[in-house]
Design an enzyme around this catalytic site. Sequence first.
Site, PDB file in Angstrom:
ATOM      1  N   LYS A 216     -19.291  45.767  26.916  1.00  0.00           N
ATOM      2  CA  LYS A 216     -18.073  45.340  27.554  1.00  0.00           C
ATOM      3  C   LYS A 216     -17.844  46.164  28.902  1.00  0.00           C
ATOM      4  CE  LYS A 216     -16.491  42.349  24.527  1.00  0.00           C
ATOM      5  NZ  LYS A 216     -16.353  41.040  25.093  1.00  0.00           N
TER       6      LYS A 216
ATOM      7  N   TYR B 210     -21.458  47.734  21.287  1.00  0.00           N
ATOM      8  CA  TYR B 210     -20.289  46.954  21.925  1.00  0.00           C
ATOM      9  C   TYR B 210     -19.502  47.268  23.209  1.00  0.00           C
ATOM     10  CZ  TYR B 210     -15.900  44.176  21.690  1.00  0.00           C
ATOM     11  OH  TYR B 210     -14.518  43.257  21.980  1.00  0.00           O
TER      12      TYR B 210
ATOM     13  N   SER C 212     -12.739  44.267  27.252  1.00  0.00           N
ATOM     14  CA  SER C 212     -12.291  44.877  26.007  1.00  0.00           C
ATOM     15  C   SER C 212     -11.690  46.513  26.693  1.00  0.00           C
ATOM     16  CB  SER C 212     -13.085  45.214  24.887  1.00  0.00           C
ATOM     17  OG  SER C 212     -12.705  46.405  23.986  1.00  0.00           O
TER      18      SER C 212
END
Length: 292
Positions: free
Chosen positions: A200, A196, A183
């Site tokens: 990533k 998150y 990401s």
Amino acid sequence: MVTVMRRMFSFWTKSHGIHQQPSPMIHRCTQRLYSSAVDWNTVHAGKVAVMTASTDGIGFAVARRLAQQGAHVVLSSRKQENVDKAIKQLKSENLSVSGTVCSVTNKEHRKNLVDLALEKHGRIDYLFSNAAVGVNPKNVFDTTEEEWTEILHTNVTTTFLLVKQVLPHMQKLGGGSIVLTSSAAAYSFFKDIGPYSVSKTALTGLTKILASELYPMNIRLNSLAPGIIKTRMSSFAWTDEAVLKDILKLYELQRIAEPEECAGIVSFLFSSDASYMTGETVVVSGGYKTRL
């Protein structure tokens, strides 16, 4: 271009006191340049692609693109109804597709996914590891230990385990190609999705480590790093007009991308046109600043 390369090689060898014909590798390279590369309509003909989280969003767009270009796609989702719907849609387009339920944190589900590909097609050429959790906006210090563990386990650990699981089957073929979904958040942290982003970033590091281990086996591994894409997972960012207005200030192209805008990148990374790429993360973020 071919002539230029040959002249450069000749100049270099003469300047170093070397008098020999170009190596077979240089010859193959110049032949490749002369032959205008691949036919994108059949670039993945006969290849078998195993995919997680591939019944909607980016995963579904990639599944469709690979199948349109000749691959046999084995897709998966956590829910049987989603698998059935995706298979029905792609088969109605005369594409070669099968699928199964796979919650990537379930060891048996991961085994079933790999086994299905081998049962149906006897080989695995590509792995697209796309499953992820954790895009539920909240302050990082409001994240519980259970949530933190789930995010890191789902987004990083199971990715490693899937790569490890397909590895012997790619080795039997003499090579393969793997793409992970990272990401743009791996490069620029957002405090509201802190865990998150951390997962990533770890996945981007994992890309480097695994690629260095896999290249002697003729297996390439790269990552896709999308910005905000119009998917169900990122709906919090584009369905709220106030949030969307703030986000678009960060994007040079001033819009949110469609999943299909990632599909061609993944297809390229799997293809022989990316044969000199491994350990790389390709950012698809509409001009959102992730690097210098």
